[in-house]
Every structure is written in C-alpha cells, then in structure tokens.
Design a protein around this motif. Structure first.
Motif, short mmCIF file in Angstrom:
data_model
loop_
_atom_site.label_atom_id
_atom_site.label_comp_id
_atom_site.label_asym_id
_atom_site.label_seq_id
_atom_site.Cartn_x
_atom_site.Cartn_y
_atom_site.Cartn_z
N PRO A 10 51.51 -30.10 68.15
CA PRO A 10 52.02 -31.42 68.78
C PRO A 10 51.54 -31.64 70.19
CG PRO A 10 53.75 -29.89 68.60
CD PRO A 10 52.60 -29.11 68.07
N GLY A 11 51.40 -32.78 70.38
CA GLY A 11 51.09 -33.44 71.78
C GLY A 11 52.37 -33.68 72.24
N PRO A 12 52.28 -34.34 73.53
CA PRO A 12 53.50 -34.61 74.32
C PRO A 12 54.09 -35.82 73.47
CG PRO A 12 51.64 -34.80 75.88
CD PRO A 12 51.09 -34.60 74.36
N GLY A 13 55.39 -35.59 73.30
CA GLY A 13 56.63 -36.46 72.68
C GLY A 13 56.30 -36.46 71.18
N GLY A 15 61.45 -31.97 55.71
CA GLY A 15 61.06 -30.64 56.08
C GLY A 15 61.74 -29.78 57.13
N GLU A 16 61.24 -28.91 57.85
CA GLU A 16 61.58 -28.37 59.21
C GLU A 16 60.58 -28.42 60.28
OE1 GLU A 16 59.87 -24.70 56.85
OE2 GLU A 16 61.42 -26.30 56.44
N VAL A 17 61.03 -28.68 61.46
CA VAL A 17 60.11 -28.47 62.57
C VAL A 17 59.65 -27.25 63.01
CG1 VAL A 17 60.19 -29.14 65.14
CG2 VAL A 17 61.62 -30.57 63.56
N GLU A 18 58.29 -27.14 63.00
CA GLU A 18 57.75 -25.94 63.36
C GLU A 18 57.25 -25.76 64.76
OE1 GLU A 18 55.21 -24.67 59.33
OE2 GLU A 18 54.14 -25.70 60.85
N ALA A 19 57.01 -26.83 65.60
CA ALA A 19 56.86 -26.78 66.99
C ALA A 19 57.11 -28.35 67.77
CB ALA A 19 55.58 -26.34 67.25
N VAL A 20 57.39 -28.15 68.89
CA VAL A 20 57.70 -29.50 69.57
C VAL A 20 56.73 -29.57 70.72
CG1 VAL A 20 60.05 -29.73 69.09
CG2 VAL A 20 59.53 -28.60 71.13
N GLY A 21 56.38 -30.77 71.07
CA GLY A 21 55.65 -31.00 72.26
C GLY A 21 56.39 -31.27 73.43
N ASP A 22 55.57 -31.38 74.66
CA ASP A 22 56.20 -31.64 76.05
C ASP A 22 56.93 -32.85 75.96
OD1 ASP A 22 54.94 -29.32 76.99
OD2 ASP A 22 53.06 -30.40 77.86
N ALA A 39 62.21 -26.15 67.13
CA ALA A 39 61.82 -25.30 66.10
C ALA A 39 62.82 -25.06 64.94
CB ALA A 39 60.86 -24.33 66.44
N GLY A 40 62.68 -25.20 63.79
CA GLY A 40 63.71 -24.80 62.75
C GLY A 40 64.42 -25.80 62.44
N ASP A 41 64.67 -27.13 63.05
CA ASP A 41 65.32 -28.21 62.88
C ASP A 41 65.01 -28.94 61.47
OD1 ASP A 41 67.02 -27.62 64.95
OD2 ASP A 41 66.33 -29.69 66.11
N ALA A 42 65.91 -29.20 60.58
CA ALA A 42 65.58 -29.93 59.56
C ALA A 42 65.91 -31.55 59.81
CB ALA A 42 66.75 -29.84 58.30
N VAL A 43 64.63 -32.04 59.35
CA VAL A 43 64.19 -33.44 59.86
C VAL A 43 64.01 -34.48 58.59
CG1 VAL A 43 63.75 -33.21 62.06
CG2 VAL A 43 61.78 -33.17 60.41
N VAL A 44 64.11 -35.64 58.85
CA VAL A 44 63.83 -36.53 57.66
C VAL A 44 63.00 -37.66 58.47
CG1 VAL A 44 65.85 -37.56 57.51
CG2 VAL A 44 64.46 -37.86 55.74
N SER A 45 61.87 -38.13 57.54
CA SER A 45 61.19 -39.49 58.21
C SER A 45 61.96 -40.68 58.25
CB SER A 45 59.94 -39.62 57.40
OG SER A 45 60.06 -39.71 55.90
N GLU A 62 51.30 -30.99 53.49
CA GLU A 62 51.98 -29.96 53.83
C GLU A 62 52.55 -30.03 55.34
OE1 GLU A 62 50.50 -26.28 50.94
OE2 GLU A 62 49.41 -26.83 52.78
N VAL A 63 51.77 -30.67 56.08
CA VAL A 63 52.15 -30.62 57.47
C VAL A 63 51.77 -31.79 57.94
CG1 VAL A 63 51.53 -29.60 59.92
CG2 VAL A 63 51.34 -28.01 57.96
N VAL A 64 52.73 -32.40 59.04
CA VAL A 64 52.56 -33.71 59.61
C VAL A 64 52.69 -33.47 61.13
CG1 VAL A 64 53.59 -36.01 59.83
CG2 VAL A 64 53.31 -35.21 57.80
N VAL A 65 52.01 -34.00 62.14
CA VAL A 65 52.30 -34.16 63.29
C VAL A 65 52.52 -35.60 63.74
CG1 VAL A 65 51.45 -33.59 65.71
CG2 VAL A 65 50.98 -32.13 63.92
N ALA A 66 53.47 -35.94 64.38
CA ALA A 66 53.93 -37.49 64.54
C ALA A 66 54.88 -37.58 65.64
CB ALA A 66 54.42 -38.03 63.25
N PRO A 67 55.15 -38.52 66.34
CA PRO A 67 56.08 -38.81 67.55
C PRO A 67 57.42 -38.33 67.12
CG PRO A 67 54.45 -40.73 67.48
CD PRO A 67 54.25 -39.85 66.22
N ALA A 68 58.15 -37.93 67.89
CA ALA A 68 59.63 -37.37 67.53
C ALA A 68 60.48 -38.29 66.90
CB ALA A 68 60.40 -36.36 68.64
N THR A 69 59.94 -39.60 67.57
CA THR A 69 60.74 -40.75 67.01
C THR A 69 60.76 -41.40 65.56
OG1 THR A 69 59.25 -42.26 68.43
CG2 THR A 69 61.22 -41.50 69.53
#
Length: 335
Positions: A26-29, A66-73, A80-86, A116-123
């Motif tokens: 993931p990139g920043p944010g 799903g669950e967060v695998e990594a967070v950006g700056d 990481a490990g948090d359960a999230v929904v879009s 299987e994997v998505v990288v997107a803004p945390a918001t």
C-alpha cells in the motif's frame, strides 16, 4: 492472485477466473486487504448479466470483507490484522450525497472485490462488526447499509413504528431485522407460504401473499387499524408503488430503493400528494452512515441472514441461484 473478470458485453458465461498480478504494497493513505468474502446484490447482477454495461475485463462485486495485511504511511485508523468491510461509494465519506451515478462504485465504475487482494485508500473501508464472520460482514456494504439508511437515517425509525418490507431479498430481510431490533412492528409481503413462515419466525407481525391479494396495500393498512404503516422499504418500483402508497399512513415515509419491477412506470401522484407522503429515493449511503451501522449492529447483537455460500470459482452459479428467486436473505461468496 486469483480474480473473477467479466468479458464485455456481459453474461454469466462471460465470467472467467483469472490469474492477475499482485497489487503490491500500500502507498500513503492506503491499506492492503486480503479479501475473504463478498455478497450478491441486484446491482451486481445487473453488471454481470450485461443489463448494465461495464468495461471489458471488469472485476465485479461491490461488497468486500477481509483482513488488513498492511497499512501505508499516514494510516492510523487500521492496523494489520483488523477486520474491515468495503464502502459502496468510496469517495462519499460524510454529509449529503455528492454523486448520482456508479462511476466510483466497485464492481461497476471501478474494479470490485471478486479477487483475493485489494489495495485502496483506507477511507474506502470501515471496520467490521466485532464477532462477525467475513461472510456476514460482506453483507453490510450494499444491502445492510441501504436498509439502515432507509429506516434509521432518512426515516427516523423509532420504537412503536410500523414498517412494511416487500419480499425476502437481502435489503428486505435486513430491514425487518433492524426494525424489530429497534422496537418496531413489521409487516411483510411474499408469494411463498414457506417464506411467509420464515418471515414470521424472524418477527414479522403479519405477512400477506401478494399473488393471492392484489390489493395487499389496503389489506396491510387495515391490519394497522386503518392508520397505515409509518415506513415502507419499497424495493419493487413501478408495479408495487401504488400498493405501497395505499399501505402507508398519511404523512408516512417511503424509501424508494429498488427497481425490481422496472425502471419506469405510472405513479398515482394525486394519491401520494393527498396523503402528504414522502417518497425518497436513495442509493446505499456514506462511510459515516456505515460506521454508525456497524456500531448499531454490535449494540443490538443483530446478525444477517445468510442463504447459501459459494466459492469464488462458482460465482456464475451463485448468480443463477439469485436468478431463481429461491433465496431468503443474502447469497455470499467465499474468496
């Protein structure tokens, strides 16, 4: 990574399980999410069936959990490990609706969650309700939040209100559950005796078979002592709206959220006007609405009704099951 893609112009036979490049870090944010589940909606069916044209090679499905695998700056809300929904509208964070189309909706204007994997803004995500499975959480994005906004945000639902839900799809069942959890009385329609019994088991006060009773709106109003219901969750559209107006009380609220019977038709405007009713169109809701709903689900202990679960490679079969109309509640896909 594995992803399901849709070849233009659409059709269930145009869904293909594909190997795609991993989206990377993931990139920043941004956050990287390992998607574990999605759920089917009428809007998704419109895309995959070709009724609502989308870009060639589109990854469908608007719902993802799903669950967060990594967070950006700069990301502090998730770890990481948090359960999230879009969220359905990634750019609508709070306030009035800023958009009147699906250009930013996952699975339609942008790639969705059949991967299987998505990288997107945390918001683009909220946290999932504590104690919910990924399959359960994946039902919030579209169906759950639509029902929540219709009744709680726009309708101002309160204990003692009367609510009418139509049929047994995902939005209607969610609306029944939310209304009952908040102390409201629920009336429902269906064409199936078996489904009618299940609706009663979930707490419906009364159920009317709309195939056997063409004036079911008047029948339901009669069940309230002639007053009419306070809220209607109107998923049918033109073929059901006249009866919904009959069922709704003077000054009542009708949330127009579906077009299951068509996109246009006659509306008895004089009757709507004479009864001082509010007919409010809506499409899902904001990120802030979703965060409120998540807290509401945790407080009430409500859990969604899941119908059947399919693996990602059987996504077409999942939509065929939706086509059949045999489902009760939400159809989900494990990824």
């Amino acid at each position: 990574m594995k992803a399901m893609t849709l070849k233009a112009p659409g059709g269930l036979d145009k869904l293909t399980l594909t190997d795609m490049d991993d989206p990377g870090d993931p990139g920043p944010g941004e956050i990287r999410v390992r998607v574990r589940a999605s759920s089917l909606n009428f809007h998704d069916y419109g895309i995959v069936s070709g009724a609502m044209p989308s870009e060639d090679g589109r990854i469908p499905m608007s719902d993802g959990a799903g669950e967060v695998e990594a967070v950006g700056d700069g990301v502090t809300e998730f770890a990481a490990g948090d359960a999230v929904v879009s969220t359905f509208f990634p750019g609508w964070h709070d306030g009035p609706p800023p958009i009147a189309d699906f250009t930013t909706t996952p699975g339609d204007g942008i790639d969705g969650f059949a991967r299987e994997v998505v990288v997107a803004p945390a918001t683009s995500f909220t946290r999932s309700p504590i104690g919910w499975s990924h399959e359960e959480a994946a039902t919030i994005t579209t169906a759950g939040l639509t029902a929540w906004r219709a009744l709680v945000v726009d309708g101002g639902l309160k204990a003692g209100d009367d609510v009418l839900v139509l049929g047994t799809g995902g939005v209607s069942i969610y609306a029944l559950q939310i209304a009952r959890a908040m102390g409201a009385r629920v009336f429902a329609t269906t064409s199936s005796d078996q489904k009618a019994e299940r609706l009663r088991e979930l707490g419906a006060h009364a159920v009317v078979n709309y195939r056997e009773d063409e004036t079911w709106g008047e029948t339901i109003a009669g069940m309230t002592g002639g007053r009419g219901v306070d809220h209607v969750v109107e998923v049918g559209g033109p073929a059901t709206l006249a009866q919904s107006i009959s069922a709704c009380r003077i000054g009542g609220h009708m949330a127009l959220i579906g077009v299951l019977t068509g996109r246009a038709g006659e509306i008895p405007t004089a009757k709507l006007m004479a009864k001082h009713q509010v007919l409010q169109g809506l499409i899902v809701g904001s990120r802030a609405h979703q965060a409120d709903m998540v807290r509401g689900m945790e407080t009430t202990g409500l859990k969604p009704i899941l119908d059947r679960t399919f693996p990602l490679q059987d996504l077409a079969d999942a939509f065929r099951h939706e086509e059949s109309g045999a489902h009760f509640g939400k159809i989900v896909v494990q990824i």
